[in-house]
Design a protein around this motif. Sequence first.
Motif, PDB file in Angstrom:
ATOM      1  N   GLY A 160      -9.345   1.728  -1.038  1.00  0.00           N
ATOM      2  CA  GLY A 160     -10.124   1.065   0.047  1.00  0.00           C
ATOM      3  C   GLY A 160      -9.886  -0.309   0.196  1.00  0.00           C
ATOM      4  O   GLY A 160     -10.622  -0.407   1.374  1.00  0.00           O
ATOM      5  N   TYR A 161      -9.245  -0.307   0.057  1.00  0.00           N
ATOM      6  CA  TYR A 161      -8.725  -1.920   1.076  1.00  0.00           C
ATOM      7  C   TYR A 161      -7.736  -1.452   1.787  1.00  0.00           C
ATOM      8  O   TYR A 161      -6.960  -0.639   2.444  1.00  0.00           O
ATOM      9  CB  TYR A 161      -7.496  -2.409   0.436  1.00  0.00           C
ATOM     10  CG  TYR A 161      -8.423  -2.975  -0.810  1.00  0.00           C
ATOM     11  CD1 TYR A 161      -9.703  -3.619  -1.098  1.00  0.00           C
ATOM     12  CD2 TYR A 161      -7.966  -3.065  -2.208  1.00  0.00           C
ATOM     13  CE1 TYR A 161     -10.901  -4.792  -1.901  1.00  0.00           C
ATOM     14  CE2 TYR A 161      -9.334  -3.150  -3.687  1.00  0.00           C
ATOM     15  CZ  TYR A 161     -10.593  -4.297  -3.294  1.00  0.00           C
ATOM     16  OH  TYR A 161     -11.638  -4.396  -3.752  1.00  0.00           O
ATOM     17  N   PRO A 162      -7.592  -2.175   3.073  1.00  0.00           N
ATOM     18  CA  PRO A 162      -6.645  -2.441   4.313  1.00  0.00           C
ATOM     19  C   PRO A 162      -4.995  -2.667   4.212  1.00  0.00           C
ATOM     20  O   PRO A 162      -5.389  -2.877   2.851  1.00  0.00           O
ATOM     21  CB  PRO A 162      -7.386  -3.310   4.895  1.00  0.00           C
ATOM     22  CG  PRO A 162      -7.681  -4.251   4.596  1.00  0.00           C
ATOM     23  CD  PRO A 162      -8.524  -3.555   3.328  1.00  0.00           C
ATOM     24  N   VAL A 172      -3.368   5.541  -2.190  1.00  0.00           N
ATOM     25  CA  VAL A 172      -2.762   5.149  -2.075  1.00  0.00           C
ATOM     26  C   VAL A 172      -1.334   5.456  -2.288  1.00  0.00           C
ATOM     27  O   VAL A 172      -1.319   6.646  -2.923  1.00  0.00           O
ATOM     28  CB  VAL A 172      -3.003   4.202  -1.703  1.00  0.00           C
ATOM     29  CG1 VAL A 172      -3.850   2.930  -1.594  1.00  0.00           C
ATOM     30  CG2 VAL A 172      -3.627   3.588  -4.002  1.00  0.00           C
ATOM     31  N   SER A 173      -0.114   4.760  -2.382  1.00  0.00           N
ATOM     32  CA  SER A 173       1.308   5.785  -2.970  1.00  0.00           C
ATOM     33  C   SER A 173       2.294   4.265  -2.982  1.00  0.00           C
ATOM     34  O   SER A 173       1.431   3.055  -3.540  1.00  0.00           O
ATOM     35  CB  SER A 173       1.846   5.996  -1.584  1.00  0.00           C
ATOM     36  OG  SER A 173       3.376   6.433  -2.206  1.00  0.00           O
ATOM     37  N   ILE A 174       3.193   4.768  -3.972  1.00  0.00           N
ATOM     38  CA  ILE A 174       3.846   3.301  -5.042  1.00  0.00           C
ATOM     39  C   ILE A 174       4.462   2.766  -3.547  1.00  0.00           C
ATOM     40  O   ILE A 174       5.074   3.394  -3.236  1.00  0.00           O
ATOM     41  CB  ILE A 174       4.560   4.244  -5.856  1.00  0.00           C
ATOM     42  CG1 ILE A 174       4.073   4.923  -6.977  1.00  0.00           C
ATOM     43  CG2 ILE A 174       5.696   3.117  -6.069  1.00  0.00           C
ATOM     44  CD1 ILE A 174       5.269   5.609  -8.373  1.00  0.00           C
ATOM     45  N   GLY A 175       4.486   1.409  -3.263  1.00  0.00           N
ATOM     46  CA  GLY A 175       4.874   1.193  -2.653  1.00  0.00           C
ATOM     47  C   GLY A 175       4.393   0.511  -1.996  1.00  0.00           C
ATOM     48  O   GLY A 175       4.591  -0.688  -1.136  1.00  0.00           O
ATOM     49  N   THR A 176       2.798   0.611  -1.619  1.00  0.00           N
ATOM     50  CA  THR A 176       1.718   0.098  -0.686  1.00  0.00           C
ATOM     51  C   THR A 176       1.431  -0.852  -1.137  1.00  0.00           C
ATOM     52  O   THR A 176       1.082  -1.429  -1.599  1.00  0.00           O
ATOM     53  CB  THR A 176       0.064   1.481  -1.123  1.00  0.00           C
ATOM     54  OG1 THR A 176       0.975   2.471  -0.970  1.00  0.00           O
ATOM     55  CG2 THR A 176      -0.656   0.887  -0.410  1.00  0.00           C
ATOM     56  N   ILE A 177       1.044  -2.364   0.096  1.00  0.00           N
ATOM     57  CA  ILE A 177       0.557  -3.274  -0.939  1.00  0.00           C
ATOM     58  C   ILE A 177      -0.494  -3.058   0.734  1.00  0.00           C
ATOM     59  O   ILE A 177      -0.845  -3.004   1.894  1.00  0.00           O
ATOM     60  CB  ILE A 177       1.805  -4.345   1.045  1.00  0.00           C
ATOM     61  CG1 ILE A 177       3.252  -4.476   0.354  1.00  0.00           C
ATOM     62  CG2 ILE A 177       1.086  -5.474   0.151  1.00  0.00           C
ATOM     63  CD1 ILE A 177       4.448  -5.381   0.628  1.00  0.00           C
ATOM     64  N   GLN A 178      -1.898  -3.636  -0.630  1.00  0.00           N
ATOM     65  CA  GLN A 178      -2.611  -3.691   0.332  1.00  0.00           C
ATOM     66  C   GLN A 178      -3.665  -5.054  -0.254  1.00  0.00           C
ATOM     67  O   GLN A 178      -3.074  -5.533  -0.972  1.00  0.00           O
ATOM     68  CB  GLN A 178      -3.996  -2.542  -0.203  1.00  0.00           C
ATOM     69  CG  GLN A 178      -4.080  -2.889  -2.090  1.00  0.00           C
ATOM     70  CD  GLN A 178      -4.658  -1.828  -2.672  1.00  0.00           C
ATOM     71  OE1 GLN A 178      -5.058  -0.525  -2.319  1.00  0.00           O
ATOM     72  NE2 GLN A 178      -5.760  -2.293  -3.848  1.00  0.00           N
ATOM     73  N   VAL A 179      -4.688  -5.205   0.783  1.00  0.00           N
ATOM     74  CA  VAL A 179      -4.558  -6.918   0.452  1.00  0.00           C
ATOM     75  C   VAL A 179      -6.481  -6.724   0.499  1.00  0.00           C
ATOM     76  O   VAL A 179      -6.819  -6.517   1.475  1.00  0.00           O
ATOM     77  CB  VAL A 179      -4.863  -7.125   1.798  1.00  0.00           C
ATOM     78  CG1 VAL A 179      -5.614  -8.670   2.403  1.00  0.00           C
ATOM     79  CG2 VAL A 179      -2.694  -7.544   2.328  1.00  0.00           C
ATOM     80  N   PRO A 180      -7.030  -7.042  -0.655  1.00  0.00           N
ATOM     81  CA  PRO A 180      -8.359  -7.185  -1.084  1.00  0.00           C
ATOM     82  C   PRO A 180      -8.755  -7.937  -0.027  1.00  0.00           C
ATOM     83  O   PRO A 180      -8.252  -8.907   0.934  1.00  0.00           O
ATOM     84  CB  PRO A 180      -8.562  -7.570  -2.439  1.00  0.00           C
ATOM     85  CG  PRO A 180      -7.139  -7.487  -3.035  1.00  0.00           C
ATOM     86  CD  PRO A 180      -5.927  -7.178  -1.240  1.00  0.00           C
ATOM     87  N   SER A 181     -10.486  -8.211  -0.088  1.00  0.00           N
ATOM     88  CA  SER A 181     -10.990  -9.204   0.923  1.00  0.00           C
ATOM     89  C   SER A 181     -10.240 -11.059   0.829  1.00  0.00           C
ATOM     90  O   SER A 181     -10.979 -11.680   1.437  1.00  0.00           O
ATOM     91  CB  SER A 181     -12.326  -9.758   0.862  1.00  0.00           C
ATOM     92  OG  SER A 181     -12.751  -9.577  -0.833  1.00  0.00           O
TER      93      SER A 181
END
Lengths: 235, 331
Positions: B274-276, B249-258
């Motif tokens: 490991g989140y989308p 992942v990177s700084i700025g990534t927006i990930q969405v847990p369940s």
Amino acid sequence: MNAHFYPLGDQAVTIEFGDSINEESHQNIRKLAAFFDENPPGWLIEYIPAFASLTLFYNPLFIRKQQKHTLPYEWVVGEIKALLPTLTHKRANSSRTIEIPVCYGQKYGPDLAHVAERNDLSEEEVIHLHTNGDYLVYMIGFAPGFPYLGGMDKRIQAPRKPDPRLRIPAGSVGIAGEQTGVYPLETPGGWQLIGQTPLRLFRPEDASPSLLKAGDRIRFVEISEREFLRLKEES
Amino acid sequence: MIHIQKAGLLTTVQDLGRFGFKKHGVVTSGAMDQEAHLISNWLVGNNPNTPTLEITLMGPVIEFQEDALIAICGGNLSPLIEGDAVECWKPIFVRKGTELRFGRPASGFRAYLAIGGGFNIPSIMDSASTYMRAQIGGYEGRPLEDGDRLSVDRKSPSSESLFNVLKEKADRKNFHASNWSVSEELRSRNNDPIRVIKGREFDQFTDVSQDAFTNEPFTIDSKSDRMGYRLNGQKLKWESDSEMISSAVSIGTIQVPSDGNPILLLADSQTTGGYPRMAHVITADLPKIAQMKPGEDIHFQIVSHEEAQQLYLQRQNLLRHLELGIRTKTG
């Protein structure tokens, strides 16, 4: 090498080698990473190997100064596409095998009895299966020096604890589902703890601060409490 | 030497970050608002990677135990020297024995204090940045506390000459600021939406979620920190038959847990996840994010990846001109 590219933000590219965790993808990732270790290009800031991908963080300004016409991302993808075929027949460097001494059970592995019970095994059998595994470090992530390992025997799997512990001592060896791992730092966590290693997995003062790296093979070796205390003193 | 009489809410030593160690699981860290950090350094004649103090919302009380050249950039947390309001975004001479404190925050969330010569902080893994979780870097691996003392390194020639000019103009006053400052264009933070590019798994979110992401506001949760902003708004639903395999992942990534609540990863975020991934905030807009505080709403707008890279390059070009402009002032 079959590879798929996508941008990770506007300063990185992820190169995917397939969509599953397997040794072939892993070997391709290692070959590419080894190439960059030996010939670090000026535009590359750093890379992160993962289960099925390698991510390259690059410097768009550096690339723009070299050439004005192609978008930095497209330019990097072009470089990698040209590079991959030349690596196909290269052999990946042979793996290091690192022994991790572990004191199993007692206060060092408070969940050993639970893992044994839910798999209808004795504690000795769990230790035997855990030390007999041949583990591969697929990637380091989650915390500094934390190895994601493949190769644990399914007969000792155990789900995470429903109520995670607030403090897990550094060096704790645990099981979560079909995975086993070692905690490099004291952190909260829900893994079932079966033992503890006296080795320091994260050494910030070293040039290579993670004891383990992607591609290493690992063997866990059982040690006595006395041995644990002696090694802990030394490290 | 400077003496931290009161540490403030969260004051840490930061530079541009720790690079080359992500493969060991070591996070980047570094200033959340990279532009404010590097501009504050330029203003006092420092190299851009010189450590500064990142000051969060409620600032510290600092006593200068030697004459110093300082600059404060980023959020306007109402700095006061000996009770007098001082302007941000310009170099200031401060006399020995003078006190700097902060009043009621006026705008923004994080300010950067640079000092001519830089704070003398040992480098670990090539960086002075504080990595709080691993308790390394910065000042003994932790945020500043009441009573800490930081020593200052030797000034560069340009820092020294600016220091002398301002000191002379100060005459007998406790401090004196330059009569020039950074242009409004570079320090303004407009209210335009935060620009993002689509993430790898964007198309696997439901249509409703994709629409909501750009049409609805997301509020920054109080449980947000330098690792990431937790965002509350419409829950985002990811639907896919394939399983996520952890990757970078990177700084700025927006990930969405369940649970459907997105997390925007920032300077201290872990290296893999490991989140989308719904989206990535473009690098040019990260300084704006760093100045937003819990309770504020974020509106997202999607731009193309090409546009994101062009915007970054344009922004760097603007900063390059600023650097040259400052050099002509500081000599």
